[in-house]
Design a protein around this motif. Structure first.
Motif, PDB file in Angstrom:
ATOM      1  N   PRO A  56     -13.330  10.368  66.755  1.00 58.70           N
ATOM      2  CA  PRO A  56     -11.864  10.294  66.739  1.00 58.70           C
ATOM      3  C   PRO A  56     -11.281  11.162  65.627  1.00 58.70           C
ATOM      4  N   LEU A  57     -10.086  11.626  65.897  1.00 56.79           N
ATOM      5  CA  LEU A  57      -9.351  12.383  64.890  1.00 56.79           C
ATOM      6  C   LEU A  57      -8.717  11.411  63.898  1.00 56.79           C
ATOM      7  N   PRO A  58      -8.533  11.836  62.666  1.00 55.22           N
ATOM      8  CA  PRO A  58      -7.807  10.978  61.711  1.00 55.22           C
ATOM      9  C   PRO A  58      -6.402  10.698  62.252  1.00 55.22           C
ATOM     10  N   PRO A  59      -5.903   9.485  62.100  1.00 56.94           N
ATOM     11  CA  PRO A  59      -4.583   9.135  62.647  1.00 56.94           C
ATOM     12  C   PRO A  59      -3.461  10.081  62.227  1.00 56.94           C
ATOM     13  N   ALA A  60      -3.518  10.615  61.023  1.00 53.67           N
ATOM     14  CA  ALA A  60      -2.455  11.514  60.558  1.00 53.67           C
ATOM     15  C   ALA A  60      -2.469  12.840  61.304  1.00 53.67           C
ATOM     16  N   LEU A  61      -3.634  13.245  61.834  1.00 51.86           N
ATOM     17  CA  LEU A  61      -3.745  14.536  62.525  1.00 51.86           C
ATOM     18  C   LEU A  61      -3.624  14.405  64.042  1.00 51.86           C
ATOM     19  N   ALA A  62      -3.933  13.244  64.562  1.00 54.51           N
ATOM     20  CA  ALA A  62      -3.965  13.045  66.017  1.00 54.51           C
ATOM     21  C   ALA A  62      -2.682  13.476  66.730  1.00 54.51           C
ATOM     22  N   PRO A  63      -1.492  13.263  66.167  1.00 57.21           N
ATOM     23  CA  PRO A  63      -0.287  13.698  66.876  1.00 57.21           C
ATOM     24  C   PRO A  63      -0.170  15.218  67.047  1.00 57.21           C
ATOM     25  N   ARG A  64      -0.906  15.980  66.240  1.00 57.68           N
ATOM     26  CA  ARG A  64      -0.822  17.439  66.333  1.00 57.68           C
ATOM     27  C   ARG A  64      -1.919  18.047  67.193  1.00 57.68           C
ATOM     28  N   VAL A  65      -2.857  17.219  67.668  1.00 52.54           N
ATOM     29  CA  VAL A  65      -3.972  17.721  68.477  1.00 52.54           C
ATOM     30  C   VAL A  65      -3.908  17.072  69.854  1.00 52.54           C
ATOM     31  N   ASP A  66      -3.669  17.892  70.864  1.00 52.54           N
ATOM     32  CA  ASP A  66      -3.677  17.416  72.248  1.00 52.54           C
ATOM     33  C   ASP A  66      -5.062  17.649  72.826  1.00 52.54           C
ATOM     34  N   LEU A  67      -5.685  16.590  73.313  1.00 56.85           N
ATOM     35  CA  LEU A  67      -6.970  16.719  74.002  1.00 56.85           C
ATOM     36  C   LEU A  67      -6.665  16.958  75.476  1.00 56.85           C
ATOM     37  N   VAL A  68      -7.044  18.114  75.963  1.00 54.89           N
ATOM     38  CA  VAL A  68      -6.725  18.541  77.325  1.00 54.89           C
ATOM     39  C   VAL A  68      -7.993  18.462  78.166  1.00 54.89           C
ATOM     40  N   ALA A  69      -7.994  17.569  79.141  1.00 55.20           N
ATOM     41  CA  ALA A  69      -9.165  17.349  79.994  1.00 55.20           C
ATOM     42  C   ALA A  69      -9.061  18.167  81.275  1.00 55.20           C
ATOM     43  N   LEU A  70     -10.056  19.013  81.492  1.00 52.41           N
ATOM     44  CA  LEU A  70     -10.176  19.754  82.750  1.00 52.41           C
ATOM     45  C   LEU A  70     -11.446  19.265  83.441  1.00 52.41           C
ATOM     46  N   PRO A  71     -11.316  18.592  84.575  1.00 51.91           N
ATOM     47  CA  PRO A  71     -12.505  18.068  85.256  1.00 51.91           C
ATOM     48  C   PRO A  71     -13.451  19.181  85.697  1.00 51.91           C
ATOM     49  N   LEU A  72     -14.724  19.006  85.392  1.00 46.97           N
ATOM     50  CA  LEU A  72     -15.749  19.973  85.783  1.00 46.97           C
ATOM     51  C   LEU A  72     -15.968  19.883  87.288  1.00 46.97           C
ATOM     52  N   PRO A  73     -15.897  21.005  87.998  1.00 42.06           N
ATOM     53  CA  PRO A  73     -16.114  20.963  89.442  1.00 42.06           C
ATOM     54  C   PRO A  73     -17.518  20.456  89.787  1.00 42.06           C
ATOM     55  N   ARG A  74     -17.615  19.778  90.893  1.00 44.32           N
ATOM     56  CA  ARG A  74     -18.889  19.247  91.376  1.00 44.32           C
ATOM     57  C   ARG A  74     -19.665  20.390  92.027  1.00 44.32           C
ATOM     58  N   ILE A  75     -20.913  20.549  91.626  1.00 43.89           N
ATOM     59  CA  ILE A  75     -21.802  21.573  92.172  1.00 43.89           C
ATOM     60  C   ILE A  75     -23.050  20.868  92.700  1.00 43.89           C
ATOM     61  N   ASP A  76     -23.411  21.145  93.944  1.00 43.38           N
ATOM     62  CA  ASP A  76     -24.635  20.555  94.508  1.00 43.38           C
ATOM     63  C   ASP A  76     -25.832  20.902  93.630  1.00 43.38           C
ATOM     64  N   GLY A  77     -26.600  19.877  93.279  1.00 39.36           N
ATOM     65  CA  GLY A  77     -27.786  20.049  92.457  1.00 39.36           C
ATOM     66  C   GLY A  77     -27.556  19.729  90.993  1.00 39.36           C
ATOM     67  N   LEU A  78     -26.300  19.687  90.570  1.00 42.05           N
ATOM     68  CA  LEU A  78     -25.988  19.341  89.185  1.00 42.05           C
ATOM     69  C   LEU A  78     -25.814  17.828  89.108  1.00 42.05           C
TER      70      LEU A  78
END
Length: 152
Positions: A56-78
């Motif tokens: 986790p980020l320190p609470p004082a810094l968390a408002p300035r850091v956006d965690l951007v989630a990009l779902p990994l595409p599904r690949i057969d065999g992975l």
């Protein structure tokens, strides 16, 4: 610098998108922390599972850091949930890189959203060498006057 953004300039918005290995994710997160501690805005991009496993980020810094989630595409065999190189058997690394390349369009869409009216236009895009498609995405948006240019 004294911990705040330069008085003569507004805080920057930096996009950080490290390779999907914790030896890249953790130093990228440290860079995000240091930039945020200086008053800058950071968008830290990765996959949902990798973001959930970060410290986790320190609470004082968390408002300035956006965690951007990009779902990994599904690949057969992975294997399901194989979002980090830690999750991938050696013989499936090629599939993991192929799935990662599937993030090119979602990353471009993220940049487009940041460039939309009311968005937080990036000043810098920081990526690893595995992101062969990211430089073109950033350059295209710079040419369209989306990414801000700063002189120092």
């Amino acid at each position: 610098m004294d911990g705040a953004a330069d008085a003569d300039s507004s805080p920057m918005h930096v996009v950080i998108f490290p390779w999907l290995a914790f030896g890249h994710l953790l130093p990228g997160l440290e860079l995000a922390r240091r930039l945020a501690s200086r008053g800058h805005r950071v968008s830290f991009v990765s996959t949902p599972r990798n973001l959930a496993r970060l410290p986790p980020l320190p609470p004082a810094l968390a408002p300035r850091v956006d965690l951007v989630a990009l779902p990994l595409p599904r690949i057969d065999g992975l294997p399901d949930g194989a979002e980090s190189t830690n999750d991938v058997p050696y013989d499936a690394f090629g599939l993991h890189r192929k799935a990662f390349d599937g993030l090119a369009a979602p990353f471009a869409a993220f940049l487009d959203a940041a460039c939309a009216p009311g968005g937080n236009r990036p000043d810098w895009v920081v990526v690893d060498n595995f992101h062969h498609w990211a430089a073109a995405a950033a350059a295209d948006r710079h040419d369209l006057q989306c990414l801000r240019s700063r002189s120092r």
